[in-house]
Design a protein around this motif. Sequence first.
Motif, PDB file in Angstrom:
ATOM      1  N   HIS A  49       0.829  -1.211   0.000  1.00 23.93           N
ATOM      2  CA  HIS A  49       0.000   0.000   0.000  1.00 23.93           C
ATOM      3  C   HIS A  49       0.863   1.261   0.000  1.00 23.93           C
ATOM      4  O   HIS A  49       0.607   2.211  -0.764  1.00 23.93           O
ATOM      5  N   SER A  52       3.071   1.635  -3.351  1.00 26.27           N
ATOM      6  CA  SER A  52       2.346   1.834  -4.612  1.00 26.27           C
ATOM      7  C   SER A  52       1.704   3.213  -4.641  1.00 26.27           C
ATOM      8  O   SER A  52       1.024   3.600  -3.683  1.00 26.27           O
ATOM      9  N   ASP A  54      -0.784   4.358  -6.438  1.00 29.55           N
ATOM     10  CA  ASP A  54      -2.202   4.453  -6.761  1.00 29.55           C
ATOM     11  C   ASP A  54      -3.132   4.005  -5.638  1.00 29.55           C
ATOM     12  O   ASP A  54      -4.357   4.100  -5.765  1.00 29.55           O
ATOM     13  N   ARG A  56      -3.977   1.075  -4.641  1.00 27.01           N
ATOM     14  CA  ARG A  56      -4.847  -0.046  -4.983  1.00 27.01           C
ATOM     15  C   ARG A  56      -4.774  -1.190  -3.979  1.00 27.01           C
ATOM     16  O   ARG A  56      -5.589  -2.115  -4.021  1.00 27.01           O
TER      17      ARG A  56
END
Length: 318
Positions: A49, A52, A54, A56
Motif C-alpha cells: 500500500h 504503490s 495508486d 490499490r
Amino acid sequence: MKSAITFLIAARRCEIRDLEQLAMSCDLVQALGELVHRLQGERGTASLHLASPDGRFEAQWAGHMAATQVAEAAVCHLLDGLAPDAGPASGGGARLFTRIAMVLHALDGLPELRAQVGARQCGAAEATQRYTRVVSALLALVFEAADIAVDPAVSRLLVSMFNLMQGKEFAGQERAAGAVAFATGRMDAGSAQAVAGLIEAQEQCLRRFEEFSTATCLRQWRALEAVMPLTELERFRRRLMSSLSGAELDGAMADDWFACCTQRLDLIHRAEGHLAQDLKEECARRMAAVRAELDDQRGLLVTLSAVAAEMPGLPRAV
C-alpha cells in the motif's frame, strides 16, 4: 512422621500442575502463532500500500488488519488468564511476565502505526520495521515459553515450533522487502544483501525445526513442501537480484510476488498447526500417565525404589 509415599504423591501432584501450566503455554503459543501470521499479512500489504502510488492495495491491507485484530483479541484473552499474582506453576515466572509486558506494550503501539499507514504518513521501510518489532516481541514470548518447559518431550516440540515460526518470520520479511522492490521497480544493493541474509536465515531455522520435530510432523512437512511454489519463488528471487545489474522491475509483478510468497507462508502456517496439535497430544499423554501413576500406590512404590537406585550415593567422609 509422614511416609515416603506421601512425598512422592506430592511430587506427582506438582508434576501434574506443571503439565497443566505447560498445556496452557501450548495454547498460548498456538494463539501467538496465529497472531504472528496475521501480522505478517498486515505488514506485507501495508508495504504494498505504501510503496504503490495508486493506493490499490489499501482495501487488501484493511482486510488483513481486521483479521489481525481478531487474533490479537484471542491472545489478550489468554494472557488475561495468566494472573500475575498467582504466577506460573513452573519456574521462569519473572522472565515470562517480562516478555508478556513487552508484548502488550508492542501491541499498544499498533493503533498509531495503523493510523499512519492509512494516512500514508510513513514510508514502507519504516512501517515494515515497526511491524517487525511487534512480531519480534511475540516470538520472544514463544521462545520464553519453550525455554521454561519442564517436560523434555514437550520442550523439544516447543523448540521445533519456535524455529518454524522464526523461519516463517524471515520468509515474511522477505515477502515485504520484495513487495516494496517490485512496487517501486527497483532494489538497491543494501536491500539485496538483506534479502540474501533473510533467505539464509530461513534455511537455518527450517533445518533446526526439522532436527527437533517428530517423525509424524516431518512427514506432514514433506507433504506440504511438495506443494509449495518453490520453483516460482526462485524465479522471482532471480528477477529481484537482476535489478542490481540495471534491469527495471515490472511493478505489475508485485501482486504475483506477494501471492507466491503468501502461498508458501500459508503452508508453513499449516505446519505450525500440525505441530501445535502434536504439542497438545503430548501434554495430554504425559498428564494421563502421571495421573494413572498417582492412582496406583503400588506403582508409586516401585517408582520410588527405581528413583532411589538411580540416585548417586552420599559422598564418603574423608
